[in-house]
Design a protein around this motif. Structure first.
Motif, PDB file in Angstrom:
ATOM      1  N   ALA A  16     -26.982 -19.080  22.327  1.00  0.00           N
ATOM      2  CA  ALA A  16     -27.005 -19.717  21.010  1.00  0.00           C
ATOM      3  C   ALA A  16     -26.443 -18.770  19.948  1.00  0.00           C
ATOM      4  CB  ALA A  16     -28.425 -20.121  20.646  1.00  0.00           C
ATOM      5  N   PRO A  17     -25.747 -19.314  18.955  1.00  0.00           N
ATOM      6  CA  PRO A  17     -25.246 -18.490  17.855  1.00  0.00           C
ATOM      7  C   PRO A  17     -26.347 -18.201  16.851  1.00  0.00           C
ATOM      8  CG  PRO A  17     -24.692 -20.768  17.461  1.00  0.00           C
ATOM      9  CD  PRO A  17     -25.389 -20.726  18.804  1.00  0.00           C
ATOM     10  N   GLN A  18     -26.009 -17.411  15.849  1.00  0.00           N
ATOM     11  CA  GLN A  18     -26.963 -17.187  14.762  1.00  0.00           C
ATOM     12  C   GLN A  18     -27.285 -18.504  14.070  1.00  0.00           C
ATOM     13  OE1 GLN A  18     -26.298 -13.738  12.181  1.00  0.00           O
ATOM     14  NE2 GLN A  18     -26.681 -15.058  10.410  1.00  0.00           N
ATOM     15  N   SER A  19     -26.247 -19.335  13.860  1.00  0.00           N
ATOM     16  CA  SER A  19     -26.478 -20.665  13.295  1.00  0.00           C
ATOM     17  C   SER A  19     -25.345 -21.596  13.711  1.00  0.00           C
ATOM     18  CB  SER A  19     -26.576 -20.617  11.764  1.00  0.00           C
ATOM     19  OG  SER A  19     -25.318 -20.319  11.189  1.00  0.00           O
ATOM     20  N   ALA A  20     -25.660 -22.885  13.763  1.00  0.00           N
ATOM     21  CA  ALA A  20     -24.669 -23.924  14.045  1.00  0.00           C
ATOM     22  C   ALA A  20     -25.112 -25.172  13.297  1.00  0.00           C
ATOM     23  CB  ALA A  20     -24.560 -24.199  15.544  1.00  0.00           C
ATOM     24  N   GLU A  32     -23.601 -14.278  16.180  1.00  0.00           N
ATOM     25  CA  GLU A  32     -24.391 -13.093  15.844  1.00  0.00           C
ATOM     26  C   GLU A  32     -23.549 -11.836  16.009  1.00  0.00           C
ATOM     27  OE1 GLU A  32     -28.596 -11.006  17.248  1.00  0.00           O
ATOM     28  OE2 GLU A  32     -28.202 -13.128  17.707  1.00  0.00           O
ATOM     29  N   LYS A  33     -23.603 -10.959  15.029  1.00  0.00           N
ATOM     30  CA  LYS A  33     -22.851  -9.711  15.082  1.00  0.00           C
ATOM     31  C   LYS A  33     -23.188  -8.917  16.342  1.00  0.00           C
ATOM     32  CE  LYS A  33     -22.331  -5.273  12.693  1.00  0.00           C
ATOM     33  NZ  LYS A  33     -22.789  -4.435  11.563  1.00  0.00           N
ATOM     34  N   GLY A  34     -22.159  -8.352  16.973  1.00  0.00           N
ATOM     35  CA  GLY A  34     -22.360  -7.439  18.086  1.00  0.00           C
ATOM     36  C   GLY A  34     -22.369  -8.076  19.453  1.00  0.00           C
ATOM     37  N   LYS A  35     -22.222  -9.398  19.518  1.00  0.00           N
ATOM     38  CA  LYS A  35     -22.241 -10.072  20.815  1.00  0.00           C
ATOM     39  C   LYS A  35     -20.825 -10.478  21.211  1.00  0.00           C
ATOM     40  CE  LYS A  35     -27.031 -11.414  20.590  1.00  0.00           C
ATOM     41  NZ  LYS A  35     -28.053 -12.440  20.875  1.00  0.00           N
ATOM     42  N   PHE A  45     -18.453  -1.081  29.039  1.00  0.00           N
ATOM     43  CA  PHE A  45     -19.619  -1.911  28.767  1.00  0.00           C
ATOM     44  C   PHE A  45     -19.470  -3.308  29.353  1.00  0.00           C
ATOM     45  CE2 PHE A  45     -17.263  -1.851  24.570  1.00  0.00           C
ATOM     46  CZ  PHE A  45     -16.687  -3.106  24.689  1.00  0.00           C
ATOM     47  N   GLU A  46     -20.586  -4.018  29.405  1.00  0.00           N
ATOM     48  CA  GLU A  46     -20.609  -5.383  29.912  1.00  0.00           C
ATOM     49  C   GLU A  46     -21.352  -6.273  28.925  1.00  0.00           C
ATOM     50  OE1 GLU A  46     -21.295  -6.042  34.130  1.00  0.00           O
ATOM     51  OE2 GLU A  46     -21.456  -3.884  34.421  1.00  0.00           O
ATOM     52  N   PHE A  47     -20.646  -7.260  28.394  1.00  0.00           N
ATOM     53  CA  PHE A  47     -21.240  -8.239  27.487  1.00  0.00           C
ATOM     54  C   PHE A  47     -21.015  -9.637  28.039  1.00  0.00           C
ATOM     55  CE2 PHE A  47     -20.410  -4.888  24.247  1.00  0.00           C
ATOM     56  CZ  PHE A  47     -21.687  -4.798  23.708  1.00  0.00           C
ATOM     57  N   GLU A  48     -22.061 -10.434  28.008  1.00  0.00           N
ATOM     58  CA  GLU A  48     -21.909 -11.860  28.265  1.00  0.00           C
ATOM     59  C   GLU A  48     -22.942 -12.599  27.418  1.00  0.00           C
ATOM     60  OE1 GLU A  48     -22.404 -14.856  31.867  1.00  0.00           O
ATOM     61  OE2 GLU A  48     -21.003 -13.263  32.373  1.00  0.00           O
ATOM     62  N   ASP A  49     -22.939 -12.245  26.132  1.00  0.00           N
ATOM     63  CA  ASP A  49     -23.944 -12.812  25.234  1.00  0.00           C
ATOM     64  C   ASP A  49     -23.327 -13.489  24.017  1.00  0.00           C
ATOM     65  OD1 ASP A  49     -23.073 -10.515  23.955  1.00  0.00           O
ATOM     66  OD2 ASP A  49     -25.029  -9.515  23.945  1.00  0.00           O
ATOM     67  N   GLY A  50     -22.006 -13.713  24.038  1.00  0.00           N
ATOM     68  CA  GLY A  50     -21.363 -14.429  22.950  1.00  0.00           C
ATOM     69  C   GLY A  50     -21.779 -15.894  22.924  1.00  0.00           C
ATOM     70  N   GLU A 161     -13.449 -25.163  42.889  1.00  0.00           N
ATOM     71  CA  GLU A 161     -13.326 -26.616  42.954  1.00  0.00           C
ATOM     72  C   GLU A 161     -14.488 -27.338  42.301  1.00  0.00           C
ATOM     73  OE1 GLU A 161     -12.659 -27.754  46.983  1.00  0.00           O
ATOM     74  OE2 GLU A 161     -10.733 -26.699  47.129  1.00  0.00           O
ATOM     75  N   SER A 162     -15.573 -26.647  42.069  1.00  0.00           N
ATOM     76  CA  SER A 162     -16.737 -27.263  41.435  1.00  0.00           C
ATOM     77  C   SER A 162     -17.542 -26.177  40.726  1.00  0.00           C
ATOM     78  CB  SER A 162     -17.606 -27.981  42.468  1.00  0.00           C
ATOM     79  OG  SER A 162     -18.109 -27.051  43.422  1.00  0.00           O
ATOM     80  N   GLY A 163     -18.521 -26.608  39.959  1.00  0.00           N
ATOM     81  CA  GLY A 163     -19.382 -25.656  39.279  1.00  0.00           C
ATOM     82  C   GLY A 163     -18.773 -25.033  38.043  1.00  0.00           C
ATOM     83  N   ASN A 164     -17.745 -25.673  37.484  1.00  0.00           N
ATOM     84  CA  ASN A 164     -17.084 -25.133  36.300  1.00  0.00           C
ATOM     85  C   ASN A 164     -17.632 -25.779  35.035  1.00  0.00           C
ATOM     86  OD1 ASN A 164     -15.370 -23.598  37.947  1.00  0.00           O
ATOM     87  ND2 ASN A 164     -13.955 -25.321  38.177  1.00  0.00           N
ATOM     88  N   GLN A 165     -17.666 -24.990  33.970  1.00  0.00           N
ATOM     89  CA  GLN A 165     -18.030 -25.475  32.649  1.00  0.00           C
ATOM     90  C   GLN A 165     -16.988 -25.010  31.645  1.00  0.00           C
ATOM     91  OE1 GLN A 165     -22.070 -23.566  32.883  1.00  0.00           O
ATOM     92  NE2 GLN A 165     -22.713 -25.515  32.016  1.00  0.00           N
ATOM     93  N   ALA A 166     -16.878 -25.735  30.535  1.00  0.00           N
ATOM     94  CA  ALA A 166     -15.896 -25.357  29.519  1.00  0.00           C
ATOM     95  C   ALA A 166     -16.338 -25.870  28.161  1.00  0.00           C
ATOM     96  CB  ALA A 166     -14.516 -25.917  29.868  1.00  0.00           C
ATOM     97  N   GLY A 167     -15.898 -25.158  27.112  1.00  0.00           N
ATOM     98  CA  GLY A 167     -16.206 -25.592  25.759  1.00  0.00           C
ATOM     99  C   GLY A 167     -15.878 -24.511  24.745  1.00  0.00           C
ATOM    100  N   PRO A 168     -16.188 -24.771  23.477  1.00  0.00           N
ATOM    101  CA  PRO A 168     -15.861 -23.820  22.411  1.00  0.00           C
ATOM    102  C   PRO A 168     -16.732 -22.565  22.468  1.00  0.00           C
ATOM    103  CG  PRO A 168     -17.073 -25.699  21.540  1.00  0.00           C
ATOM    104  CD  PRO A 168     -16.766 -26.018  22.965  1.00  0.00           C
ATOM    105  N   TYR A 169     -16.125 -21.450  22.082  1.00  0.00           N
ATOM    106  CA  TYR A 169     -16.871 -20.198  21.989  1.00  0.00           C
ATOM    107  C   TYR A 169     -16.437 -19.466  20.720  1.00  0.00           C
ATOM    108  CZ  TYR A 169     -13.574 -16.374  22.500  1.00  0.00           C
ATOM    109  OH  TYR A 169     -12.606 -15.444  22.234  1.00  0.00           O
ATOM    110  N   THR A 170     -17.286 -18.571  20.235  1.00  0.00           N
ATOM    111  CA  THR A 170     -16.917 -17.670  19.145  1.00  0.00           C
ATOM    112  C   THR A 170     -17.746 -16.396  19.240  1.00  0.00           C
ATOM    113  OG1 THR A 170     -16.737 -17.380  16.743  1.00  0.00           O
ATOM    114  CG2 THR A 170     -18.513 -18.808  17.534  1.00  0.00           C
ATOM    115  N   CYS A 171     -17.141 -15.285  18.844  1.00  0.00           N
ATOM    116  CA  CYS A 171     -17.815 -13.985  18.838  1.00  0.00           C
ATOM    117  C   CYS A 171     -17.405 -13.209  17.591  1.00  0.00           C
ATOM    118  CB  CYS A 171     -17.447 -13.153  20.064  1.00  0.00           C
ATOM    119  SG  CYS A 171     -17.908 -13.861  21.649  1.00  0.00           S
TER     120      CYS A 171
END
Length: 204
Positions: A16-20, A32-35, A45-50, A161-171
């Motif tokens: 989830a973002p800081q706000s939507a 949220e800053k830093g994600k 480093f490893e990030f997957e929190d955007g 072939e399956s198990g995929n998701q897609a949509g908007p993101y922002t960081c």
């Protein structure tokens, strides 16, 4: 196929973002800053929190996300489309503000991330559309604006072939207060050929 216009409430936040908040037909998102999304390469480093709003993605459709560029002013401000198969296998593509100008950016991750950039200063302030369409074992990623035609920015391996998701993101890795206005999220007719531009949807 008929284009499926996604309602912003239909997706599920990976993080989830800081706000939507909805504003008419648009979705305004403050990450949220830093994600971010990144794995290992160069930085370690490893990030997957955007912030990413995802829905199941059928390989027989293309996914498109549109957003406004007017708020992109500082280093690493970014938004676009996330193609997600799991923590080790994902692609983010969109606009990232770098070296003082908007850049077409793609990060392809298969255990390790890589990053490609192409400056598009002439796109500043416009509405941008990102598009992803699977063909065989690859995804074709394209981008355009209201005043500039489709540009192919990446062909990357995406063989799932399956198990995929897609949509908007922002960081917003380095600053607080960045807000993105997303204007559209569609699942629509897939690409027919790498070297043939997809049609523009009516009204876009």
């Amino acid at each position: 196929m008929t284009t499926k216009r996604m309602d912003w409430d239909a997706g599920t936040w990976l993080n989830a973002p800081q706000s939507a908040r909805r504003e008419g037909e648009f979705l305004k998102v403050v990450p949220e800053k830093g994600k971010d999304f990144w794995k290992k390469t160069l930085y370690g480093f490893e990030f997957e929190d955007g912030a990413a709003l995802l829905e199941e993605w059928d390989n027989n459709t293309a996914v498109e996300v549109s957003f406004q560029l007017g708020s992109f002013t500082e280093l690493y401000d970014q938004a676009g489309i996330l193609l997600y198969h799991g923590p080790e296998h994902w692609i983010k593509a969109g606009i990232e503000f770098n070296d003082g100008v908007p850049q077409l950016s793609a990060v392809v991750t298969d255990g390790y991330s890589d990053w490609s950039l192409a400056a598009v200063p002439e796109w500043a302030g416009e509405e941008v559309t990102l598009r992803a369409s699977i063909m065989k074992d690859a995804v074709i990623i394209r981008a355009r604006t209201e005043n500039h035609g489709w540009r192919t920015i990446r062909v990357a391996r995406f063989p799932y072939e399956s198990g995929n998701q897609a949509g908007p993101y922002t960081c917003s890795p380095t600053r607080a207060g960045f807000e993105v206005t997303f204007t559209r999220w569609d699942f629509t007719t897939p690409d027919q050929d790498l070297h043939v531009d997809p049609p523009l949807e009516s009204g876009h």
